[in-house]
Design a protein around this motif. Structure first.
Motif, PDB file in Angstrom:
ATOM      1  N   UNK A 164     -10.815  -7.172  -6.265  1.00  0.00           N
ATOM      2  CA  UNK A 164     -11.412  -5.827  -6.354  1.00  0.00           C
ATOM      3  C   UNK A 164     -11.883  -5.480  -7.757  1.00  0.00           C
ATOM      4  N   UNK A 188      -5.400  -6.772  -5.916  1.00  0.00           N
ATOM      5  CA  UNK A 188      -5.801  -6.968  -4.524  1.00  0.00           C
ATOM      6  C   UNK A 188      -6.131  -8.434  -4.240  1.00  0.00           C
ATOM      7  N   UNK A 229      -4.899  -5.114 -14.488  1.00  0.00           N
ATOM      8  CA  UNK A 229      -3.687  -4.510 -13.930  1.00  0.00           C
ATOM      9  C   UNK A 229      -2.648  -4.237 -15.023  1.00  0.00           C
ATOM     10  N   UNK A 288       2.138   1.650  -3.563  1.00  0.00           N
ATOM     11  CA  UNK A 288       1.067   2.104  -4.458  1.00  0.00           C
ATOM     12  C   UNK A 288       0.645   3.546  -4.186  1.00  0.00           C
ATOM     13  N   UNK A 347       0.832  -1.211   0.000  1.00  0.00           N
ATOM     14  CA  UNK A 347       0.000   0.000   0.000  1.00  0.00           C
ATOM     15  C   UNK A 347       0.863   1.256   0.000  1.00  0.00           C
ATOM     16  N   UNK A 361      -1.239   4.337  -1.489  1.00  0.00           N
ATOM     17  CA  UNK A 361      -2.505   4.315  -0.742  1.00  0.00           C
ATOM     18  C   UNK A 361      -2.270   4.570   0.744  1.00  0.00           C
ATOM     19  N   UNK A 377       1.557   2.435 -10.928  1.00  0.00           N
ATOM     20  CA  UNK A 377       1.779   1.152 -10.252  1.00  0.00           C
ATOM     21  C   UNK A 377       0.440   0.422 -10.202  1.00  0.00           C
ATOM     22  N   UNK A 378       0.366  -0.747 -10.793  1.00  0.00           N
ATOM     23  CA  UNK A 378      -0.888  -1.506 -10.709  1.00  0.00           C
ATOM     24  C   UNK A 378      -0.859  -2.411  -9.490  1.00  0.00           C
ATOM     25  N   UNK A 379      -2.018  -2.616  -8.936  1.00  0.00           N
ATOM     26  CA  UNK A 379      -2.133  -3.357  -7.685  1.00  0.00           C
ATOM     27  C   UNK A 379      -3.216  -4.417  -7.849  1.00  0.00           C
ATOM     28  N   UNK A 385      -1.546   7.996  -5.894  1.00  0.00           N
ATOM     29  CA  UNK A 385      -1.508   6.731  -6.657  1.00  0.00           C
ATOM     30  C   UNK A 385      -1.616   6.923  -8.166  1.00  0.00           C
ATOM     31  N   UNK A 386      -2.426   7.881  -8.601  1.00  0.00           N
ATOM     32  CA  UNK A 386      -2.656   8.008 -10.050  1.00  0.00           C
ATOM     33  C   UNK A 386      -1.412   8.470 -10.811  1.00  0.00           C
TER      34      UNK A 386
END
Lengths: 234, 222
Positions: free
Chosen positions: A85, A81, A144, A44, A41, A46, A77-79, A72-73
């Protein structure tokens, strides 16, 4: 190349981690609650670490000394979950395209390539509720990667799947990492997954990196930890 | 003899009120959810106040604020040459204030019901907060927002106390159904009052029935 050196105070301990991730799969391995997800997190964007730095190639995501904390934007970085999600109000195709800023011919080609690689060509118009666990995992992976990230973070990507899907998707993850050639940072508490997927495994215990396995961990002839050594965590 | 003007005016006032209530309710719920401002608990209580205070008290407070001698009333007259009191705008204002807590509470509950991971997923896919809000938060909380809108509409339709305090009872201008019922009863015209009672009951029943039907269908679909 991703370089992480951060500290963050959590309720029971202070998380302190320092590692460099080349364009390979780095596994953060440890028991539940040891701070693995917090690290993802923070990368990313977050969550904000208390101090340290996170740098990807030439971009500083976070630096306590330079007072930088990119949202984050702006990190690219793609996450993925743990529960995938996926947006339940969108179909598979809309989910996959969500991270595309401007539709283009290249994006179309990438989309076709991804759904072929991940064997989800038959799913685009399905709703998320109609997908099996393995299909959700593949769609989440496609979404992602469709955002063309510099780094992919994967939080227990295979934990929600049955054994058969897990083995299949382990191979696919390895293949995708080789094709995309970006750092994959994967979190798991499964010794099998850590051994199968990680080019490098970072052991975590209560927020601290355990670089030297304690004597209680068994080592095989190559100096690598064997499965029984992971019993340390349980 | 039943005049249709109070019916039309009631629907008009309720429709305009819910437009204001929608934006104010959603905005307040969003701000309260995403920021950690000091005095949040006090603000939260303030937002709920119109729900628990007698409507006539709300009307009195509004009269003090927007009346000819009130601070807002003076400003509106001075700079815009507008007088709200005893106009349809006053009825809209009364309706908006009394129904605001219903929209706010429904929206807040709907927002709280959203899995925050979905919003985080959108952020990590490069979405701005504005895009996250319109493409993830609002669509996922839509049933709660519609409930809030419908309840607010029904509440405004039945509004009496605050409306009579600031909009008065001017037949053909500010007389809504509840006011028409009260004054018809006071004049001993029980037939007219009874007709209005039937009309408002049918309208509100249809709205609530429609909402429940829509929600049931929506839940089945999900």
């Amino acid at each position: 190349m991703l370089t992480v050196d951060i500290k963050k105070k959590l309720s029971d301990f202070t998380l302190h981690i320092s590692f460099t991730a080349p364009n390979k799969t780095i596994v953060l391995f440890g028991p539940s609650g040891c701070g693995k997800t917090t690290i993802l997190r923070c990368i990313a964007g977050l969550l904000k670490p208390d101090e340290g730095s996170i740098v990807s190639n030439d971009t500083t995501f976070y630096s306590s000394t330079k007072a930088i904390h990119l949202p984050p934007k702006k990190r690219n970085v793609s996450y993925m979950f743990q529960d995938f999600a996926l947006f339940p109000h969108m179909n598979v195709k809309h989910n996959i395209w969500y991270g595309v800023k401007t539709p283009s011919q290249e994006a179309n080609e990438l989309y076709e390539k991804l759904i072929t690689l991940l064997k989800i060509e038959h799913l685009p118009h399905r709703s998320i509720s109609q997908l099996s666990g393995g299909e959700k995992q593949r769609v989440a992976m496609a979404r992602a990667l469709m955002a063309e990230p510099q780094i992919l973070l994967l939080d227990e990507p295979l934990s929600a799947l049955d054994a058969q899907s897990r083995y299949e998707l382990q191979d696919e993850l390895k293949k995708l990492q080789e094709i995309w050639n970006i750092p994959f940072v994967l979190v798991t508490h499964s010794p099998e997954e850590a051994q199968a997927l990680g080019s490098e495994v970072i052991f975590l215990h209560q927020g601290q990196q355990v670089s030297e396995p304690p004597p209680s961990w068994n080592m095989n002839g190559n100096g690598k930890t064997t499965r029984s050594s992971f019993q340390y965590f349980y | 003899m039943v005049e249709w003007q109070p019916v039309i005016l009631s629907i008009k006032v309720a429709s305009i009120s819910v437009l204001f209530v929608f934006f104010l309710g959603v905005l307040s719920a969003y701000v309260m959810r995403s920021t950690d401002i000091p005095g949040k608990a006090a603000l939260e209580s303030f937002f709920t106040l119109p729900l628990v205070l007698p409507p006539v008290v709300i009307g009195f407070l509004l009269l003090i604020l927007v009346g000819k001698q009130g601070p807002i009333g003076i400003l509106l007259t001075k700079y815009f040459d507008i007088q709200i009191i005893f106009t349809q705008s006053a009825a809209v204002l009364a309706g908006t204030v009394v129904s605001f807590p219903l929209m706010y509470q429904s929206t807040k509950a709907a927002f709280e019901g959203i899995d925050k991971t979905l919003e985080d997923a959108a952020r990590t896919l490069g979405a701005s907060e504005w895009r996250v809000f319109w493409t993830v938060t609002v669509p996922l909380s839509w049933p709660g927002l519609v409930s809030g809108l419908v309840l607010s509409f029904a509440r405004t339709l039945g509004e009496f106390g605050a409306t009579i305090m600031i909009a008065g009872n001017i037949p053909g201008k500010t007389q809504t159904i509840p006011l028409a019922i009260y004054f018809a009863t006071e004049s001993n015209d029980l037939v007219t009052a009874g007709m209005y009672v039937i009309i408002i009951s049918v309208i509100t029943f249809s709205i609530i029935f429609g909402l429940n039907h829509w929600k049931g269908k929506n839940i089945t679909l999900q």
